[in-house]
Design a protein around this motif. Structure first.
Motif, PDB file in Angstrom:
ATOM      1  N   PHE A 105       0.596  -1.097  -0.091  1.00 47.08           N
ATOM      2  CA  PHE A 105      -0.187  -0.172   0.090  1.00 47.08           C
ATOM      3  C   PHE A 105       0.400   1.387  -0.016  1.00 47.08           C
ATOM      4  O   PHE A 105       1.991   1.010   0.380  1.00 47.08           O
ATOM      5  N   GLN A 106       0.571   2.519  -0.805  1.00 51.11           N
ATOM      6  CA  GLN A 106       1.146   3.327  -0.582  1.00 51.11           C
ATOM      7  C   GLN A 106       0.318   5.046   0.031  1.00 51.11           C
ATOM      8  O   GLN A 106      -0.820   4.401  -0.362  1.00 51.11           O
ATOM      9  N   SER A 107       0.788   5.817  -0.152  1.00 50.41           N
ATOM     10  CA  SER A 107       0.683   7.368   0.709  1.00 50.41           C
ATOM     11  C   SER A 107      -0.234   7.281  -0.800  1.00 50.41           C
ATOM     12  O   SER A 107       0.408   8.115  -2.180  1.00 50.41           O
ATOM     13  N   GLU A 108      -1.037   8.481  -0.935  1.00 53.90           N
ATOM     14  CA  GLU A 108      -1.910   8.636  -2.164  1.00 53.90           C
ATOM     15  C   GLU A 108      -2.445  10.323  -1.446  1.00 53.90           C
ATOM     16  O   GLU A 108      -3.218  10.110  -0.435  1.00 53.90           O
ATOM     17  N   ARG A 109      -2.469  11.169  -2.353  1.00 53.73           N
ATOM     18  CA  ARG A 109      -3.187  12.290  -2.379  1.00 53.73           C
ATOM     19  C   ARG A 109      -4.364  12.813  -3.112  1.00 53.73           C
ATOM     20  O   ARG A 109      -4.617  12.536  -4.211  1.00 53.73           O
ATOM     21  N   PHE A 110      -5.183  13.410  -2.651  1.00 56.65           N
ATOM     22  CA  PHE A 110      -6.253  13.432  -3.523  1.00 56.65           C
ATOM     23  C   PHE A 110      -7.364  14.811  -3.141  1.00 56.65           C
ATOM     24  O   PHE A 110      -7.344  15.202  -1.489  1.00 56.65           O
ATOM     25  N   PRO A 111      -6.929  16.196  -4.094  1.00 54.97           N
ATOM     26  CA  PRO A 111      -6.718  16.057  -5.249  1.00 54.97           C
ATOM     27  C   PRO A 111      -5.187  15.586  -5.632  1.00 54.97           C
ATOM     28  O   PRO A 111      -4.592  15.915  -4.815  1.00 54.97           O
ATOM     29  N   LYS A 120      -6.111  15.486   0.699  1.00 56.19           N
ATOM     30  CA  LYS A 120      -6.239  14.594   1.597  1.00 56.19           C
ATOM     31  C   LYS A 120      -5.515  13.389   1.496  1.00 56.19           C
ATOM     32  O   LYS A 120      -5.488  12.893   0.426  1.00 56.19           O
ATOM     33  N   SER A 121      -4.734  12.960   2.236  1.00 50.80           N
ATOM     34  CA  SER A 121      -4.031  11.887   2.255  1.00 50.80           C
ATOM     35  C   SER A 121      -4.146  10.307   2.803  1.00 50.80           C
ATOM     36  O   SER A 121      -5.287  10.211   3.924  1.00 50.80           O
ATOM     37  N   GLN A 141     -10.635  -1.329  -4.072  1.00 53.27           N
ATOM     38  CA  GLN A 141      -9.845  -0.528  -3.947  1.00 53.27           C
ATOM     39  C   GLN A 141      -9.705   0.172  -2.510  1.00 53.27           C
ATOM     40  O   GLN A 141     -11.143   0.359  -2.504  1.00 53.27           O
ATOM     41  N   ILE A 142      -8.351   0.184  -2.541  1.00 57.16           N
ATOM     42  CA  ILE A 142      -8.891  -0.237  -0.496  1.00 57.16           C
ATOM     43  C   ILE A 142      -8.201   1.417   0.177  1.00 57.16           C
ATOM     44  O   ILE A 142      -6.832   1.398  -0.123  1.00 57.16           O
ATOM     45  N   TYR A 143      -8.688   2.473   1.016  1.00 61.20           N
ATOM     46  CA  TYR A 143      -8.320   4.091   1.616  1.00 61.20           C
ATOM     47  C   TYR A 143      -8.247   3.871   2.562  1.00 61.20           C
ATOM     48  O   TYR A 143      -9.656   3.461   2.771  1.00 61.20           O
ATOM     49  N   LEU A 144      -7.574   4.242   3.800  1.00 62.67           N
ATOM     50  CA  LEU A 144      -7.547   4.274   5.180  1.00 62.67           C
ATOM     51  C   LEU A 144      -6.985   5.823   5.404  1.00 62.67           C
ATOM     52  O   LEU A 144      -6.034   6.509   4.542  1.00 62.67           O
ATOM     53  N   SER A 145      -8.047   6.343   5.961  1.00 63.57           N
ATOM     54  CA  SER A 145      -7.863   8.030   6.382  1.00 63.57           C
ATOM     55  C   SER A 145      -7.107   7.468   7.710  1.00 63.57           C
ATOM     56  O   SER A 145      -8.958   7.420   8.231  1.00 63.57           O
ATOM     57  N   GLU A 146      -6.500   8.265   7.901  1.00 64.40           N
ATOM     58  CA  GLU A 146      -7.206   8.711   9.819  1.00 64.40           C
ATOM     59  C   GLU A 146      -6.649  10.413  10.518  1.00 64.40           C
ATOM     60  O   GLU A 146      -6.044  10.760   9.740  1.00 64.40           O
TER      61      GLU A 146
END
Length: 195
Positions: A105-111, A120-121, A141-146
């Motif tokens: 898993f990697q860090s992604e930012r949106f937008p 948002k990371s 597709q799995i996204y984690l926000s903390e």
């Protein structure tokens, strides 16, 4: 998809009557395509999308699930709340009897590019079950926000061969830009999926 309706116990004049056994409530938002029970389910959505098969295009469902450790934190189950993301991934891996490597898993930012909203990371990854669902290969597709101890996991379960005319991926990116945690101690999360 609507949350299950929990029956309300009727008031009784007879104090000596034993309370009836609670009726088990089945949550219709839980996946019906696999023996998967998603913990901390806050909301679920389903949409039909065009999928390209070898000789034809067919409609297949895509699913979006929002999961949260909010209830675990509220019930002071801190250890379980902190392991929430791992528990979600273990549920998925165990259901499909397949290894899910969260180290990829990697860090992604949106937008992804400069825009009008604050980026948002997320910790993001993909899981591809070897077993097709309804005859079509799918991916999670799995996204984690903390935020502190709070965790929100967003699952997008989609067919792998979505037709080009579908704008689902673009719409998902826009949705991830709006994920936010609300700092209100007195108010539980609403159905609008704001955390």
């Amino acid at each position: 998809m609507e949350a299950p309706k929990i029956p309300v116990a009727a008031a009784s004049d007879e104090a000596e009557a034993p309370a009836p056994e609670p009726t088990p409530v089945i949550d219709p938002r839980q996946p019906d395509y696999a023996d998967l029970v998603l913990p901390g389910l806050e909301g679920a959505w389903r949409v039909e999308v065009p999928v390209d098969l070898e000789n034809e295009s067919v409609e297949r469902p895509a699913y979006l699930y929002v999961l949260s450790n909010h209830t675990l934190l509220k019930e002071k189950q801190t250890e379980e709340a902190l392991n929430f993301f791992n528990n979600v991934n273990n549920q998925i891996a165990n259901t499909f009897d397949q290894f899910l490597n969260t180290e990829d898993f990697q860090s992604e930012r949106f937008p992804k590019e400069k825009g009008y909203s604050t980026p948002k990371s997320f910790t993001a990854g993909t899981f591809v079950p070897e077993m097709p669902i309804d005859g079509v290969p799918y991916q999670f597709q799995i996204y984690l926000s903390e935020s502190g101890k709070r965790q929100v996991v967003i699952l997008l379960v989609i067919p792998q061969n979505i037709a080009r005319e579908s704008k689902l991926k673009e719409q998902m990116d826009y949705s991830l830009e709006t994920v936010d945690f609300i700092n209100s101690r007195s108010q539980a999360p609403s159905e609008s999926a704001n955390f």
